[in-house]
Motif scaffolding. Structure first.
Motif, short mmCIF file in Angstrom:
data_model
loop_
_atom_site.label_atom_id
_atom_site.label_comp_id
_atom_site.label_asym_id
_atom_site.label_seq_id
_atom_site.Cartn_x
_atom_site.Cartn_y
_atom_site.Cartn_z
N VAL A 17 0.83 -1.20 0.00
CA VAL A 17 0.00 0.00 0.00
C VAL A 17 0.87 1.26 0.00
CG1 VAL A 17 -1.71 1.30 1.33
CG2 VAL A 17 -1.98 -1.16 1.02
N GLU A 36 11.35 3.05 4.78
CA GLU A 36 10.99 1.70 5.20
C GLU A 36 11.93 1.28 6.33
OE1 GLU A 36 8.69 -0.80 4.85
OE2 GLU A 36 10.03 -1.79 6.25
N ALA A 37 11.34 0.79 7.43
CA ALA A 37 12.14 0.42 8.60
C ALA A 37 13.03 -0.80 8.35
CB ALA A 37 11.21 0.14 9.78
N SER A 46 2.59 -7.56 3.68
CA SER A 46 2.53 -7.74 2.23
C SER A 46 3.23 -9.01 1.76
CB SER A 46 3.11 -6.51 1.52
OG SER A 46 2.34 -5.36 1.85
N ASN A 49 0.34 -13.08 3.17
CA ASN A 49 -1.09 -13.09 2.87
C ASN A 49 -1.41 -14.20 1.88
OD1 ASN A 49 -0.74 -11.94 0.14
ND2 ASN A 49 0.02 -10.20 1.30
N VAL A 52 -4.44 -13.31 -3.06
CA VAL A 52 -5.67 -13.44 -3.84
C VAL A 52 -6.12 -12.05 -4.31
CG1 VAL A 52 -8.14 -14.03 -3.72
CG2 VAL A 52 -6.43 -15.53 -2.65
N VAL A 175 11.03 5.37 11.26
CA VAL A 175 10.63 6.65 11.85
C VAL A 175 10.43 6.40 13.34
CG1 VAL A 175 8.83 8.41 11.92
CG2 VAL A 175 9.62 7.52 9.72
N ILE A 350 -5.69 -1.51 7.32
CA ILE A 350 -5.62 -1.93 5.90
C ILE A 350 -5.30 -3.43 5.85
CG2 ILE A 350 -4.71 -1.40 3.63
CD1 ILE A 350 -6.14 0.98 4.87
N THR A 356 -5.42 -6.30 -3.08
CA THR A 356 -6.30 -6.10 -4.24
C THR A 356 -6.59 -4.62 -4.48
OG1 THR A 356 -7.42 -8.15 -3.63
CG2 THR A 356 -8.58 -6.71 -5.17
#
Ligand code: FAD
Length: 370
Positions: A17, A36-37, A46, A49, A52, A175, A350, A356
């Motif tokens: 996302v 990005e950590a 991500s 999952n 799908v 962060v 989220i 999707t």
């Protein structure tokens, strides 16, 4: 005092996302830096999952989940075709294992149509047996527009677009603190090369950490932060051949879609995810959970052999509603109006179908912030 780096637009979090949002904003002409950590992007939810592409059947009409999954699905198929992201519109069957569940399928079919998913239809037990001889049920709802996708291939394509539009992705950059100033957000970034940043727009796409990230921002009205719940889901892999050529779902359970059969693009089968409400995140898969999997799966695949399931992996759903509320809850996408600060946007809850919906979520964020 340390130098402060002055930036236009910062996305916190490089999951599917955050990457989609960074891509959309970079393509809209903003100067984008994604922080990005972890050492690599896309390694948290991500990467944990079912991969799908959901059709958008279940969600309450008018919810963001309904709107953005249906819009996101169409955008995603088009994007995958254009960019050669591996995917397959294999379709899925939601199987009723009792007469009462047939009534649920009829309701689900109406819900899908109300959401703009017009291609679903019911088949009876005989037709189900003809299509998928190993799967048993009283009836099934066919969803032709459900599919599977290589989520890492998708994220790689988003990264290519971000970089082609002048954006930068900086890993190992957690962060750790921040503050809202009059019209900017100031962030402290840790990691190997700590730095202070000031940005005209910050988008919190930190997934499971979105709440913690907002709580760390001095000056943010805490009333804008929704409740936080975590629901873990475990997967078991099947040794041997998959029992079906399409995805097979039971009727949903509170908090999740039920222990379903998903296939990867190589045709390998796995089952999951179940639902376990947790306070502290861990990704262990307890082999003892297999008992519940065997009984859930045998409702629609009675021939599942003892010993065929192996613990695989797990993921954790970030949610804004807990078990007392039935485990539902919508996506929460806050632009400056909802965060009550002109330079701050935040995404909470989220969970599925976030993969999707990623392209549609990104457009929604752009609409709220540009
Ligand atoms: C079990 C399960 C099954 C699912 N199945 C599906 C499915 O089949 N189809 C579907 O559409 N969706 C599915 N989903 C939902 C989908 O996986 C998520 O919606 C999506 O991956 C969320 O992406 P994200 O970028 O919001 O979060 P994440 O992927 O978690 O990314 C957030 C990123 O932020 C980073 N971060 C956190 N804190 C900081 C910080 N302080 N500083 C910098 N970076 C930070 C993290 O390291 C992480 O990389 C599923 C989810 C689960 C849990």
């Amino acid at each position: 005092m340390a130098d402060v780096l002055d930036l236009d637009c910062v996305i916190v979090g490089g999951g599917v996302v955050g990457l989609a949002v960074a891509r959309q904003l970079a393509m809209s002409g903003r100067d984008v830096v994604l922080l990005e950590a972890e050492p690599i992007t896309g390694s948290i939810t991500s990467a944990r999952n079912s991969e799908v592409i959901h059709a958008g059947l279940y969600y309450a009409t008018g919810s963001l989940k309904a709107e953005l999954s249906v819009a996101g699905k169409h955008k995603l198929y088009e994007y995958c075709r254009e960019r050669n992201v591996p995917h397959r519109p294999c379709g899925k069957l939601v199987v009723a294992s009792s007469k009462e569940e047939v009534a649920y399928l009829e309701k689900l079919s109406r819900q899908a149509a109300a959401n703009g998913v017009e291609d679903c239809y019911l088949i009876d037990a005989a037709e189900l047996a003809r299509r998928q001889p190993q799967i048993k049920g009283f009836a099934a709802l066919v969803s032709p527009s459900t599919g599977i996708i290589d989520s890492h291939g998708l994220m790689q394509a988003y990264i290519t677009d971000i970089e082609a539009n002048g954006g930068a992705i900086v890993c190992n950059s957690p962060v750790t603190a921040g503050e809202l100033t009059a019209d900017k957000v100031r962030l402290s970034v840790g990691g190997r090369d700590p730095v202070e940043i000031e940005a005209r727009l910050v988008v919190n796409a930190a997934g499971l950490n979105a709440w913690a990230m907002s709580e760390r921002l001095l000056g943010l009205d805490a009333a804008t932060i929704p409740p936080r719940y975590y629901a873990k889901g475990c997967y078991f892999a099947l040794s041997g051949r998959a029992p079906a050529t399409q995805l097979i779902y039971p009727v949903p359970e509170p908090g999740g879609l039920g222990v379903h059969l998903t296939l990867d693009l190589a045709g390998q089968a796995r089952f999951g995810p179940d639902v376990e409400w947790i306070d502290t995140i861990d990704y262990d898969v307890d082999p003892a959970r297999a008992d519940k999997f065997y009984s859930a799966i045998r409702r629609y695949w009675p021939d599942l052999a003892d010993g065929a399931l192996q613990p695989a992996y797990s993921g954790v759903r970030p949610k804004v509603a807990g078990p007392a509320a039935g485990g539902g809850g919508d996506f929460v996408i806050q632009g400056p109006e909802a965060t009550r600060h002109p330079a701050y946007a935040a995404l909470y809850g989220i969970e599925s179908p976030g993969l999707t919906a990623s392209l549609a979520i990104a457009q929604q964020v752009a609409r709220l912030t540009l």
